[in-house]
Design an enzyme around this catalytic site. Structure first.
Site, PDB file in Angstrom:
ATOM      1  N   HIS A 149       0.879  -1.175   0.000  1.00  0.00           N
ATOM      2  CA  HIS A 149       0.000   0.000   0.000  1.00  0.00           C
ATOM      3  C   HIS A 149       0.914   1.221   0.000  1.00  0.00           C
ATOM      4  CE1 HIS A 149      -3.881   2.032   1.673  1.00  0.00           C
ATOM      5  NE2 HIS A 149      -3.147   2.895   0.992  1.00  0.00           N
ATOM      6  N   GLU A 176      -2.583  -1.765  -3.146  1.00  0.00           N
ATOM      7  CA  GLU A 176      -3.717  -1.113  -2.518  1.00  0.00           C
ATOM      8  C   GLU A 176      -3.482   0.394  -2.504  1.00  0.00           C
ATOM      9  OE1 GLU A 176      -3.835  -2.549   1.462  1.00  0.00           O
ATOM     10  OE2 GLU A 176      -4.584  -4.528   0.910  1.00  0.00           O
ATOM     11  N   HIS A 218      -7.211  -7.209   7.281  1.00  0.00           N
ATOM     12  CA  HIS A 218      -7.027  -6.252   8.369  1.00  0.00           C
ATOM     13  C   HIS A 218      -7.181  -6.953   9.707  1.00  0.00           C
ATOM     14  CE1 HIS A 218      -6.174  -1.919   8.730  1.00  0.00           C
ATOM     15  NE2 HIS A 218      -6.552  -2.105   9.985  1.00  0.00           N
TER      16      HIS A 218
END
Length: 250
Positions: free
Chosen positions: A44, A76, A200
């Site tokens: 990310h 991401e 997550h």
């Protein structure tokens, strides 16, 4: 088929970035993770580069292309022009769009699909023309109308935000309630033709219940907990522990 494991390298990069030194090596630990059976790597790249740096992207792509053909690279990010340009340069296999503010410490909510429909239509169309698989970050209790919009804008997958599930590690009854909610959302998404990822705060302890409730779970992307396990067990063993938690044969 058990969910695939994609190892998120951001926590490793954040540790490296505490010093102006090249260790711990993002690609080096990515190589160990892949050799231990991970299915792919996730990054990310935030605008301030506090985690993975833009300069990490080409070496990660090359690592997978040269040493682990067939493995997947997942990027991401919030779909501004800067991120989309990084995607088009790095050529990941999957792009996961998240509704993050650039100042957020980490992703903490899914898209408001109705309010963001116009933006998502434009971005998903651009990415699909580039040949990328597109996944949209989704709350675990996303509405049916919202999931229909995710499908209508052209997404291939959703990624269920599992932060609230991970956050109730000390409350088994609440964990059971949330995993059932995640399962219902996944069931509805699958009925629309969307594949389902999750990520997550997933751990070796809470992942088996999620995988059991969502047997068609396509992929989990895990960074923080896997990196914490790697500090205790080493990266290779941490990957094996998470693969086993996914239901993979190890």
């Amino acid at each position: 088929m058990p969910a695939k494991l994609s190892v998120n390298l951001n926590a490793i990069a954040m540790l490296r970035n505490r010093r102006d030194l090249p260790w711990p090596s993002v690609t080096g630990l990515g190589r160990i993770a892949m050799a231990a059976g991970a299915s792919g790597l996730t990054v990310h790249p935030r605008p301030d580069q506090r985690h993975v740096r833009f300069s990490d992207l080409a070496p990660i792509r090359a690592l997978l292309d040269d040493e682990f053909p067939g493995a997947e690279f997942n990027m991401e990010g919030f779909p501004d022009e800067g991120f989309l340009s990084l995607v088009e340069a790095a050529q990941p296999d999957q792009v996961t769009l998240v509704p993050d503010d650039p100042t957020q410490a980490t992703s903490d909510h899914g898209w408001d699909f109705e309010a963001s429909r116009s933006v998502l239509e434009t971005v998903v169309s651009r990415l699909k023309k580039g040949g990328f698989r597109v996944s949209l970050f989704s709350d675990g209790d996303a509405s049916e109308d919202g999931l229909r919009i995710a499908r209508e804008v052209g997404a291939d997958r959703i990624e269920l935000y599992t932060g609230p599930y991970g956050g109730c590690y000390d409350d088994p009854s609440e964990a059971a309630r949330i995993v059932e909610q995640l399962g219902r959302t996944a069931d509805f998404a699958a009925g629309l033709g969307l594949d389902v990822n999750a990520g997550h705060d997933l751990t070796v302890d809470n992942l088996p219940a999620l995988a059991a409730r969502i047997p068609a779970l396509a992929e989990v992307s895990i960074g923080h907990a896997l990196t914490a396990e790697a500090l205790e067990y080493g990266m290779a063993e941490a990957v094996k522990r998470f693969r086993k938690a996914c239901g993979q044969a190890v």
